[in-house]
Enzyme design. Structure first.
Site, PDB file in Angstrom:
ATOM      1  CD1 TRP A  31      67.263 -50.122  26.121  1.00 49.30           C
ATOM      2  CD2 TRP A  31      68.023 -51.622  24.644  1.00 49.30           C
ATOM      3  NE1 TRP A  31      68.622 -49.969  26.039  1.00 49.30           N
ATOM      4  CE2 TRP A  31      69.123 -50.870  25.151  1.00 49.30           C
ATOM      5  CE3 TRP A  31      68.267 -52.621  23.708  1.00 49.30           C
ATOM      6  CZ2 TRP A  31      70.424 -51.092  24.734  1.00 49.30           C
ATOM      7  CZ3 TRP A  31      69.572 -52.849  23.283  1.00 49.30           C
ATOM      8  CH2 TRP A  31      70.623 -52.085  23.797  1.00 49.30           C
ATOM      9  CG  ASP A 100      63.671 -56.043  28.695  1.00 50.42           C
ATOM     10  OD1 ASP A 100      64.323 -56.257  29.734  1.00 50.42           O
ATOM     11  OD2 ASP A 100      64.206 -55.708  27.615  1.00 50.42           O
ATOM     12  CE  LYS A 124      71.926 -52.090  31.662  1.00 47.63           C
ATOM     13  NZ  LYS A 124      72.164 -53.206  30.734  1.00 47.63           N
TER      14      LYS A 124
END
Length: 290
Positions: A31, A100, A124
Site C-alpha cells: 500500500w 496511513d 478494518k
C-alpha cells in the site's frame, strides 16, 4: 471524507505538495508503494525509501539529509498485505509527517500530537466502507496547493463544510458511531491493544514452533493486525485454504500481490476465533506429517 484510503493517495500530494512539489515515501509494503506511485502524478519528485531485499522489515532509512527539501514524509503504519507494522513513530527531522493508519487505527493508543496528518479508511477497525477519517493539523490547511484540487478532496473546503461538502454515507457514519461506543464499553484502545497483542502473539508462537509454517517478516515488525506466513511445502497452500474454508475459516488466502496465507486479526476477532484457527493449523500439520 469519501474515497477511501486510495482517495487520500491523491488528496495528500494535492493538498500538501505546496511550493516544494517534492515528497518522500517510506515504502514498506504494497500500500505504501501504491501511495507513492499515485503521488508521482502530481509532484515533480517523489523519493521512495525501501529495503531492496523485499518487504520483510523496516530498514534504517537515511532521510535526514533530504528532509528539508520535502513537502512531507508519508508512511503506512500497518501493511496489511505484507504483515509489517511500525512499532515506533518514524523520525521526520522537522518534515511534515503523514501516516496511513487504515488498518490499525483504534487498535492501540496514538500520540496525535506527533503527526501532522493521519488518514484511515473505515473497513478494518472503524466500521464499514463509505467513510474515511482524516486528522489534519490546522496550519496545513493554509499551505499553498501544488495543483488545482477537486473540491471533494480539498481539506480546507471539507473543514469549512464540516465534512458535509457532499451528502455523506450516513449509514457508514452511524455504524462507526456504534463501533466507537463498543470500543469504549470494552475498555478503550488500551484494551484493544492488549487483545491484539495476545491474539497475534499466539499465532506467531504457533508458526515459530512449526515445521510447516514460516513467517518471513522481521520479528521486530510483525503486524498485530495481519499475520502473513507461508507453507514450507508451497504445494499444500491451496489445500490449506480449501480445508480451512470447510472448517468455517474464511478469507485466509494471502493478498494477490504477496501470496501465502494471511490471517487478519482486527478488533472484532475473538480469542475463540484464534483457538479455532490454531486447532486447525495443528491438525493440518499433523495430517501432512511434516
Amino acid at each position: 471524507m469519501p474515497g477511501g484510503a486510495q482517495g487520500q493517495f491523491a488528496a495528500v500530494p494535492l493538498n500538501l505538495g505546496g511550493e516544494k512539489k517534492k515528497a518522500a515515501y517510506f515504502c514498506t509494503g504494497h500500500w505504501g508503494t501504491l501511495a507513492m506511485q499515485e503521488a508521482k502524478q502530481f509532484l515533480e519528485e517523489v523519493v521512495c525509501y525501501r529495503d531492496q531485499k523485499g518487504f520483510y522489515t523496516i530498514p534504517n532509512i537515511p532521510f535526514s539529509d533530504r528532509a528539508a527539501e520535502m513537502a512531507y514524509l508519508h508512511f503506512v503504519d500497518n501493511e496489511t498485505a505484507n504483515g509489517i507494522e511500525f512499532t515506533k513513530i518514524p523520525e521526520a527531522f522537522g518534515c511534515t509527517l503523514v501516516a496511513d493508519m487504515s488498518s490499525n487505527l483504534l487498535s492501540r493508543p496514538v500520540a496525535l500530537q506527533c503527526y501532522d496528518l493521519i488518514y484511515a479508511c473505515a473497513q478494518k477497525n472503524l466500521g464499514i466502507p463509505g467513510v474515511t477519517i482524516v486528522f489534519v493539523r490546522k496550519s496545513l490547511l493554509e499551505r499553498k496547493k501544488a495543483l488545482p484540487i477537486p473540491s471533494i478532496l480539498d481539506y480546507t473546503k471539507q473543514v469549512k463544510a464540516d465534512s458535509l461538502l457532499n451528502t455523506p454515507a450516513t449509514f457508514a457514519w452511524y455504524v462507526m458511531d456504534l463501533v466507537l461506543d463498543w470500543v469504549i464499553a470494552e475498555g478503550g484502545v488500551q484494551e484493544m491493544d492488549r487483545r491484539a497483542q495476545s491474539r497475534s502473539s499466539r499465532v506467531y508462537d504457533a508458526i515459530d514452533k512449526s515445521k510447516l509454517y514460516e513467517s518471513k517478516v522481521d520479528p521486530l515488525y510483525r503486524s498485530r493486525m495481519n499475520v502473513v506466513f507461508f507453507l514450507t511445502k508451497p504445494e499444500l497452500t491451496n489445500s490449506f485454504v480449501e480445508e480451512a474454508l470447510q472448517q468455517g475459516l474464511y478469507g485466509i488466502k494471502g493478498h494477490r500481490a504477496v501470496g501465502g496465507i494471511r490471517i487478519s486479526l482486527y478488533n472484532a476477532m475473538t480469542e475463540q476465533g484464534v483457538e479455532r484457527l490454531l486447532g486447525f493449523m495443528q491438525d493440518f500439520e499433523a495430517q501432512h506429517r511434516v
